[in-house]
Design a protein around this motif. Structure first.
Motif, PDB file in Angstrom:
ATOM      1  N   MET A 237     -68.089  17.702 -35.763  1.00 49.78           N
ATOM      2  CA  MET A 237     -67.892  18.848 -36.625  1.00 49.78           C
ATOM      3  C   MET A 237     -67.258  18.362 -37.925  1.00 49.78           C
ATOM      4  O   MET A 237     -66.322  17.573 -37.909  1.00 49.78           O
ATOM      5  CB  MET A 237     -67.000  19.877 -35.917  1.00 49.78           C
ATOM      6  CG  MET A 237     -66.884  21.173 -36.667  1.00 49.78           C
ATOM      7  SD  MET A 237     -65.937  22.466 -35.819  1.00 49.78           S
ATOM      8  CE  MET A 237     -66.879  22.757 -34.355  1.00 49.78           C
ATOM      9  N   LYS A 238     -67.770  18.878 -39.026  1.00 52.82           N
ATOM     10  CA  LYS A 238     -67.234  18.524 -40.339  1.00 52.82           C
ATOM     11  C   LYS A 238     -66.150  19.545 -40.718  1.00 52.82           C
ATOM     12  O   LYS A 238     -66.349  20.750 -40.560  1.00 52.82           O
ATOM     13  CB  LYS A 238     -68.366  18.547 -41.359  1.00 52.82           C
ATOM     14  CG  LYS A 238     -67.932  18.232 -42.757  1.00 52.82           C
ATOM     15  CD  LYS A 238     -69.092  18.371 -43.726  1.00 52.82           C
ATOM     16  CE  LYS A 238     -68.530  18.442 -45.127  1.00 52.82           C
ATOM     17  NZ  LYS A 238     -69.403  19.134 -46.028  1.00 52.82           N
ATOM     18  N   PHE A 239     -65.018  19.069 -41.224  1.00 50.10           N
ATOM     19  CA  PHE A 239     -63.899  19.935 -41.558  1.00 50.10           C
ATOM     20  C   PHE A 239     -63.665  19.991 -43.064  1.00 50.10           C
ATOM     21  O   PHE A 239     -63.768  18.977 -43.752  1.00 50.10           O
ATOM     22  CB  PHE A 239     -62.607  19.433 -40.889  1.00 50.10           C
ATOM     23  CG  PHE A 239     -62.575  19.671 -39.421  1.00 50.10           C
ATOM     24  CD1 PHE A 239     -62.066  20.847 -38.911  1.00 50.10           C
ATOM     25  CD2 PHE A 239     -63.068  18.725 -38.542  1.00 50.10           C
ATOM     26  CE1 PHE A 239     -62.044  21.072 -37.553  1.00 50.10           C
ATOM     27  CE2 PHE A 239     -63.051  18.934 -37.182  1.00 50.10           C
ATOM     28  CZ  PHE A 239     -62.543  20.113 -36.681  1.00 50.10           C
ATOM     29  N   THR A 240     -63.313  21.179 -43.545  1.00 50.92           N
ATOM     30  CA  THR A 240     -62.872  21.376 -44.920  1.00 50.92           C
ATOM     31  C   THR A 240     -61.585  22.180 -44.857  1.00 50.92           C
ATOM     32  O   THR A 240     -61.554  23.268 -44.273  1.00 50.92           O
ATOM     33  CB  THR A 240     -63.931  22.148 -45.739  1.00 50.92           C
ATOM     34  OG1 THR A 240     -65.172  21.460 -45.662  1.00 50.92           O
ATOM     35  CG2 THR A 240     -63.499  22.280 -47.181  1.00 50.92           C
ATOM     36  N   PHE A 241     -60.515  21.646 -45.438  1.00 52.39           N
ATOM     37  CA  PHE A 241     -59.219  22.324 -45.429  1.00 52.39           C
ATOM     38  C   PHE A 241     -58.879  22.819 -46.822  1.00 52.39           C
ATOM     39  O   PHE A 241     -59.080  22.110 -47.807  1.00 52.39           O
ATOM     40  CB  PHE A 241     -58.111  21.375 -44.956  1.00 52.39           C
ATOM     41  CG  PHE A 241     -58.239  20.978 -43.524  1.00 52.39           C
ATOM     42  CD1 PHE A 241     -57.865  21.839 -42.510  1.00 52.39           C
ATOM     43  CD2 PHE A 241     -58.735  19.730 -43.176  1.00 52.39           C
ATOM     44  CE1 PHE A 241     -57.979  21.470 -41.177  1.00 52.39           C
ATOM     45  CE2 PHE A 241     -58.852  19.345 -41.853  1.00 52.39           C
ATOM     46  CZ  PHE A 241     -58.482  20.220 -40.853  1.00 52.39           C
TER      47      PHE A 241
ATOM     48  N   ASP B 286     -49.882  16.323 -42.992  1.00 52.83           N
ATOM     49  CA  ASP B 286     -51.078  15.910 -42.257  1.00 52.83           C
ATOM     50  C   ASP B 286     -51.012  16.266 -40.776  1.00 52.83           C
ATOM     51  O   ASP B 286     -52.045  16.398 -40.126  1.00 52.83           O
ATOM     52  CB  ASP B 286     -51.314  14.410 -42.424  1.00 52.83           C
ATOM     53  CG  ASP B 286     -51.788  14.059 -43.826  1.00 52.83           C
ATOM     54  OD1 ASP B 286     -52.327  14.956 -44.505  1.00 52.83           O
ATOM     55  OD2 ASP B 286     -51.617  12.896 -44.235  1.00 52.83           O
ATOM     56  N   SER B 287     -49.826  16.439 -40.223  1.00 52.77           N
ATOM     57  CA  SER B 287     -49.725  16.737 -38.796  1.00 52.77           C
ATOM     58  C   SER B 287     -50.330  18.102 -38.471  1.00 52.77           C
ATOM     59  O   SER B 287     -50.953  18.270 -37.417  1.00 52.77           O
ATOM     60  CB  SER B 287     -48.274  16.668 -38.319  1.00 52.77           C
ATOM     61  OG  SER B 287     -47.511  17.710 -38.873  1.00 52.77           O
ATOM     62  N   ILE B 288     -50.174  19.076 -39.355  1.00 49.16           N
ATOM     63  CA  ILE B 288     -50.772  20.398 -39.139  1.00 49.16           C
ATOM     64  C   ILE B 288     -52.289  20.294 -39.192  1.00 49.16           C
ATOM     65  O   ILE B 288     -53.001  20.877 -38.376  1.00 49.16           O
ATOM     66  CB  ILE B 288     -50.274  21.411 -40.192  1.00 49.16           C
ATOM     67  CG1 ILE B 288     -48.770  21.622 -40.093  1.00 49.16           C
ATOM     68  CG2 ILE B 288     -51.012  22.740 -40.066  1.00 49.16           C
ATOM     69  CD1 ILE B 288     -48.313  22.393 -38.897  1.00 49.16           C
TER      70      ILE B 288
ATOM     71  N   GLU C 282     -57.520  20.075 -36.440  1.00 47.69           N
ATOM     72  CA  GLU C 282     -58.760  19.356 -36.100  1.00 47.69           C
ATOM     73  C   GLU C 282     -58.890  19.194 -34.591  1.00 47.69           C
ATOM     74  O   GLU C 282     -59.973  19.378 -34.033  1.00 47.69           O
ATOM     75  CB  GLU C 282     -58.790  17.978 -36.772  1.00 47.69           C
ATOM     76  CG  GLU C 282     -59.346  18.001 -38.158  1.00 47.69           C
ATOM     77  CD  GLU C 282     -59.621  16.602 -38.695  1.00 47.69           C
ATOM     78  OE1 GLU C 282     -60.192  15.774 -37.955  1.00 47.69           O
ATOM     79  OE2 GLU C 282     -59.264  16.360 -39.850  1.00 47.69           O
ATOM     80  N   LYS C 283     -57.791  18.867 -33.948  1.00 47.93           N
ATOM     81  CA  LYS C 283     -57.812  18.663 -32.499  1.00 47.93           C
ATOM     82  C   LYS C 283     -58.172  19.970 -31.779  1.00 47.93           C
ATOM     83  O   LYS C 283     -59.011  19.973 -30.868  1.00 47.93           O
ATOM     84  CB  LYS C 283     -56.447  18.159 -32.037  1.00 47.93           C
ATOM     85  CG  LYS C 283     -56.342  17.917 -30.560  1.00 47.93           C
ATOM     86  CD  LYS C 283     -54.950  17.429 -30.198  1.00 47.93           C
ATOM     87  CE  LYS C 283     -54.777  17.351 -28.693  1.00 47.93           C
ATOM     88  NZ  LYS C 283     -53.403  17.048 -28.317  1.00 47.93           N
TER      89      LYS C 283
ATOM     90  N   VAL D  59     -53.086  28.896 -35.658  1.00 50.46           N
ATOM     91  CA  VAL D  59     -54.294  28.117 -35.360  1.00 50.46           C
ATOM     92  C   VAL D  59     -54.740  28.384 -33.927  1.00 50.46           C
ATOM     93  O   VAL D  59     -55.928  28.603 -33.664  1.00 50.46           O
ATOM     94  CB  VAL D  59     -54.044  26.605 -35.593  1.00 50.46           C
ATOM     95  CG1 VAL D  59     -55.182  25.774 -35.022  1.00 50.46           C
ATOM     96  CG2 VAL D  59     -53.855  26.308 -37.065  1.00 50.46           C
ATOM     97  N   ASP D  60     -53.791  28.375 -32.987  1.00 53.38           N
ATOM     98  CA  ASP D  60     -54.114  28.650 -31.587  1.00 53.38           C
ATOM     99  C   ASP D  60     -54.746  30.033 -31.424  1.00 53.38           C
ATOM    100  O   ASP D  60     -55.750  30.190 -30.722  1.00 53.38           O
ATOM    101  CB  ASP D  60     -52.860  28.565 -30.711  1.00 53.38           C
ATOM    102  CG  ASP D  60     -52.313  27.152 -30.603  1.00 53.38           C
ATOM    103  OD1 ASP D  60     -53.067  26.198 -30.891  1.00 53.38           O
ATOM    104  OD2 ASP D  60     -51.132  27.009 -30.231  1.00 53.38           O
ATOM    105  N   ALA D  61     -54.164  31.021 -32.088  1.00 50.03           N
ATOM    106  CA  ALA D  61     -54.684  32.389 -31.984  1.00 50.03           C
ATOM    107  C   ALA D  61     -56.087  32.494 -32.579  1.00 50.03           C
ATOM    108  O   ALA D  61     -56.957  33.168 -32.021  1.00 50.03           O
ATOM    109  CB  ALA D  61     -53.735  33.357 -32.684  1.00 50.03           C
TER     110      ALA D  61
END
Length: 182
Positions: free
Chosen positions: A1-5, A14-16, A21-22, A77-79
């Motif tokens: 999957m390609k990600f765009t933030f 970067d940890s968030i 991503e995970k 993110v979890d929600a």
């Protein structure tokens, strides 16, 4: 999957992003390899953390927007990931042709028996409207006068468009381009 933030009114470490991503990568099993995830992080006036996740795959778009008041982006993110999983489960039969053919939707469904599946989309009313040429401002004014949440019109460039009221209080505009993407 390609990600765009994208970060609005907030600077994230970067940890968030790695956490996001995970979590979103766990949804890979439902989508084709060409899937694209767009993640938008923002903080509102009253310290609400808002995460919007949009996943595009095979012509299908999944979108979830979640917010937390405790200032924790991870819980938002979890929600949002949970919301997308619920959307997939709820519409599993309709989506089976568009999602990956070997996706483990049946396994996910057994894990969440509380989600009931709709049988059909029940169209209860059909309405025919005249699509008149007008400006965007005129369309929004007409929408507000009618008390509707959207309004279909033909803009000044002779393109069919839809003006709509957004949940955050603003307005949005959808314009057709006449091309068939898929």
């Amino acid at each position: 999957m390609k990600f765009t933030f994208t970060c609005k009114k907030v600077s994230l470490n970067d940890s968030i992003k790695e956490y996001t991503e995970k979590k979103v990568s766990k949804l890979d099993r439902y989508f084709r390899e060409d899937a694209e995830a767009i993640v938008i992080f923002s903080v509102e006036k009253d310290h609400r953390c808002v995460v919007e996740i949009t996943i595009r795959s095979g012509g299908t778009i999944f979108r979830a927007q979640e917010e937390t008041r405790d200032g924790d982006m991870r819980s938002a993110v979890d929600a949002a990931c949970s919301t997308i999983i619920r959307q997939i489960r709820k519409n599993k039969t309709r989506l089976s042709k568009r999602l990956r053919q070997d996706a483990p939707i049946a396994e996910a469904e057994s894990a969440a028996a509380e989600v009931s599946e709709e049988k059909d989309f029940d169209v209860v009313r059909t309405k025919h409207v005249a699509v008149k040429p007008m400006s965007e401002e005129e369309a929004i004014l007409q929408m507000n006068l009618l008390g509707h949440d959207f309004f279909v019109f033909r803009n000044t460039d002779d393109v069919i468009s839809i003006a709509y009221r957004r949940k955050n209080g603003g307005y949005g505009l959808l314009e057709t381009d006449g091309t068939d993407e898929e």
